[in-house]
Structure formats: C-alpha cells, structure tokens
Design an enzyme around this catalytic site. Structure first.
Site, PDB file in Angstrom:
ATOM      1  N   SER A  11      50.389  38.536  49.853  1.00  0.00           N
ATOM      2  CA  SER A  11      49.151  38.688  49.103  1.00  0.00           C
ATOM      3  C   SER A  11      49.351  39.521  47.830  1.00  0.00           C
ATOM      4  CB  SER A  11      48.111  39.308  50.040  1.00  0.00           C
ATOM      5  OG  SER A  11      46.868  39.358  49.433  1.00  0.00           O
ATOM      6  N   HIS A  67      44.567  34.140  55.856  1.00  0.00           N
ATOM      7  CA  HIS A  67      45.292  35.155  55.087  1.00  0.00           C
ATOM      8  C   HIS A  67      45.976  36.224  55.949  1.00  0.00           C
ATOM      9  CE1 HIS A  67      45.938  36.594  51.026  1.00  0.00           C
ATOM     10  NE2 HIS A  67      45.694  37.821  51.427  1.00  0.00           N
TER      11      HIS A  67
END
Ligand SMILES: *[C@@H]1O[C@H](CO)[C@@H](O)[C@H](O)[C@H]1NC(C)=O
Ligand SMILES: *[C@@H]1O[C@H](CO)[C@@H](O)[C@H](O)[C@H]1NC(C)=O
Length: 434
Positions: free
Chosen positions: A203, A408
């Site tokens: 990320s 995620h």
C-alpha cells in the site's frame, strides 16, 4: 443533513474519538445523536455470509485467540519467540526524524519491507510464524530489514521537534518517499556492505517507493527488485466509501482536523484501547464489529479473516500516521493524478512554481517491478493499478490474486495469504536476485 455529511462526521469522529481524549461530553452526545440512524456499523454490506457451523467454528477460534500471549508481545518479542534473532537500528533523516529499523539478520541478500498507512513493521509479523512475510523470508535465508515511516509508534522522535508540535506532523508520504526511504536504504546498504536490496511494499509502502524512484532516480540502482503488494498511486477508482467521501470534503476535513490539533490520525494508545476493549471486547459479535471498523478503513474479505489471529492483529495495529498523509491520498482520489500535495493555487505557486502540483515523474522508475493486485481491493482498484502498470517501464510480473473478494488488508493477514500471495512473492524474489 445528508448521508454524505453523516459519513464525513463518522469519519472525523472515528479519529477524534481515538486521538482527542478531551473531546467534551457535549460533542460526544451530539455525535451519538447524529449517528443514531446508522444503528451500528455492522449493518454494512458484507462480501461473505457465514453458515451456522462457520459461525460456531469462528467463535471457537476467536475465543482460543484471546488467550494467545502474542497479543501482548512486542515486535521484537514476537521475533524471538518464533526462533529468530532481531536487531534494532536507528537512522536520522536530513530533517531530524529518528527512524527505527528492525532486522532479522540472515546470511543472504537484503530484503527490505515497507509498511502501509497507519501501520508499522509489526504488521509483517502479526499473521503469525507460518505466514507472516518477515518469517517466511527469514526462513528462506534472506537478511530481512523492516522500515518504520516517520510518525508511526516506532519512529515518533525528531531531534529538532517534539511529536506534540504540529510541525512534527507536517508531512505526507511524499516526505516518507523522498527523505525516510533514502535514509533507511543507505543505512541498510552501508551496514550490510551490499550494493543493492530487494524492496517489498504494501500500500503506502508502494506509494513511497514510486515517489522515491521518481524524485531521486539514483535510487533505481540501489533497488534490484520491487514487489508491490496492493500498489497505490493513481486513486480515481477507489471504492472505499469513507475515502471517497473524505475526498469530496478534503478541504473541510483538513481544516477541521488542523483546528482540532488532530495531527496523528491513529494515535496508537487510544485507538488500540478502543478497538481491543470496546469493540474487539471478548465476544465473537464484538470481534466482527471490530473487523468492520478495519473493514471501513481498508476492507476485509470476510471469508479470509483468521479469527484465531484477530486479537493479535488488532492489538498491534494501527500505528500512527499524519492527517496530511490521508489528505494527500484524498487529493489523488479527487484529482485522478499521481502528484504532489495540493496547497491551493497561491501556495502551489510559491512551493512548486505552478498553480497545480506537479505529477511524479514515474517514467524515471527503472527498477524491475512485480505488481500484485486484487479485484476486491477497496483502495487499489484494478483500473488504477493498470494505470501504474502502463506508466512503469519495467513491470516483470503483473498478478491478480486468485480470489475475487481478496481485499487490501488481506495482503498482510488473510487466512490463505501464503498460498494466494507469498509463495509467489518468494519465488519471484529468488528469481530476481542479482
Ligand atoms: C468446524 O470445525 C470442525 C472441527 O474442527 C471441522 O470438522 C469442520 O469441518 C469445521 N467446519 C467448517 C465449516 O469449517
Ligand atoms: C534515536 O532513538 C533511539 C531510541 O530511542 C535512541 O537510542 C537514539 O539515541 C536516538 N538517536 C538520536 C540521535 O537521538
């Protein structure tokens, strides 16, 4: 009041609640009356529905997880418990931040792991010894180094500023890429005597890498291979409802946050208390609500939650991050560009010499890069990830995780993260060593 306004309030309140313990009871009650129509966060749509038997099993797992001593062990203690040595190192950036690095020493080549927003190096460990990426790499003989970005729990010192100064928090992932990464990478190469390292980012750890190699192209030679887990740069198609809404109100949110002295969006102590005691409490129901809070921020695939491990994960995350980091992301959602922080026309002119912020020159990135993405990722939408792929010169692997709902946070904590992601990561790293 519109639905959007309410979501913004939820968003701000979530952070105020955890960051500002001195919020008056008046504000609290105003907030709770505003939130009433929503009843509870658990009414949010889910991407997986459990059977009775799964609920029973998950509850048993979660209860078993609650007595896991790992909940209370620090990162270094976890590393030692699972049979590895660790070293703690410190490096000072050119603007005074005292960053900590943790190493699991090995005889092999260096692999450097960089965490995401509101995270820390511990997130590479909390999936447990069988599937935490740091352990898997150490077991394969690599010399594992884990960075900590300015502002997180392990890098919350500056030799010139106190973390209670708002100046301390005046940074985004731009500074993490331009200033923290070079300091840490140079330190690691100096200390090990190696001439290059392999970089794995999750990320924001990928965003900072893209900033680094665009802004300081000489670092392309110091990184022999890059693994981007859930790559984030262009963000126009983000599906996380809160990030989207925050983006539409970015000026207001930033102004309110600043006015409240809300610099650190995830001050660990208070948030941890709230997540683990109030929300993650001691029952299966509480735990699923707790998952929902995390779900709101980064999304979870409910079929991939490792219930036995959730108490450990949630006691170690989140760590600190600045409000400006979050706002910089919100600006990317709004603008559709991968570019520097937008200060508004007049300040942009002074800062950048142009009325809009300049885009990052990602065409300068030459490091061979493997990109992992997922259809279900709320923050790294496949359309946006494709934008990254098409802008990079040297993508050597472009891999969609073989589970549509994979989200995620799953890149760190999914039940099957080893077979779905990390086995391939290890193979690619082995194949791409100089
Ligand atoms: C629930 O746990 C039992 C006992 O470990 C196992 O046999 C069963 O397959 C599990 N069921 C599901 C749906 O995972
Ligand atoms: C950086 O932080 C570490 C740990 O708190 C400390 O031991 C070290 O002295 C600090 N470095 C400087 C230059 O302040």
């Amino acid at each position: 009041m519109s639905f959007k306004h309410l979501l913004v309030i939820i968003f701000i309140t979530n952070y105020i609640r955890v960051c500002k313990s001195d919020v008056t009871s008046e504000i609290e009650s105003l907030i709770s009356s505003l939130l009433e129509p929503f009843e509870s966060l658990s009414s949010l749509p889910r991407n997986y529905v459990f059977t009775e038997e799964e609920i029973y099993n998950n509850t048993q797992d979660y209860l078993a997880g609650l007595v896991n001593e790992d909940i209370y062990l620090s990162g270094p203690q976890l590393i030692q418990k699972y049979g590895y040595d660790y070293e703690e190192h410190h490096v000072i950036t050119t603007d005074g931040y005292n960053l900590s690095l943790y190493r699991i020493p090995g005889n092999g080549r260096v692999v450097f792991l960089m965490h995401g927003l509101t995270s820390s190096f511990v997130d590479w460990l909390t999936a447990g010894p069988e599937k935490g990426l740091a352990y898997l790499l150490a077991a394969a003989g690599y010399d594992v180094w884990m960075g900590n970005a300015r502002g997180n729990t392990y890098s919350k010192q500056n030799i010139l500023l106190s973390s209670s100064d708002s100046e301390f928090w005046d940074f985004s992932w731009d500074e993490i890429g331009r200033l923290d990464l070079p300091a840490m990478i140079d330190y690691v190469l100096d200390t090990t005597g190696q001439s290059s390292l392999t970089y794995v980012g999750h990320s924001q750890g990928t965003t900072a890498f893209f900033v680094l190699c665009s802004e300081k192209p000489e670092y392309n030679d110091k990184i022999n291979f890059m693994v981007a887990l859930s790559a984030v740069a262009w963000m126009k198609h983000v599906t996380n409802p809160l990030i989207q809404i925050a983006a539409q109100f970015d000026d207001v949110l930033y102004a309110v946050g600043k006015a409240l002295g809300l610099n650190d969006i995830a001050a660990d102590d208070d948030l941890k208390k709230i997540l683990t005691l109030t929300l993650c409490g001691d029952s299966f129901l509480a735990s699923t609500i707790c998952s929902n809070v995390e779900f709101l921020i980064c999304g979870f695939d409910f079929s991939q939650i490792d219930y036995k491990q959730t108490p450990v994960i949630f006691n170690h995350t989140p760590s600190g991050s600045s409000l400006k980091q979050l706002m910089h992301y919100a600006q990317l959602v709004l603008s559709g560009y991968f570019r520097k922080f937008d200060y508004g026309t007049s300040l942009n002119l002074i800062t950048y010499g142009s009325s809009t912020p300049p885009s990052y020159a990602v065409d300068k990135i030459t490091v061979p890069t493997a990109i992992f993405y997922s259809y279900g990722d709320w923050l790294a939408n496949p359309i946006d990830v494709e934008e990254i792929r098409s802008n990079l010169k040297n993508v050597v692997d472009y891999y969609q995780v073989g589970l549509l709902t994979f989200n995620h946070g799953d890149f760190l904590w999914a039940k099957d993260v080893k077979t779905l992601v990390y086995d391939r990561v290890l193979t690619l790293i082995a194949e791409n060593q100089p």
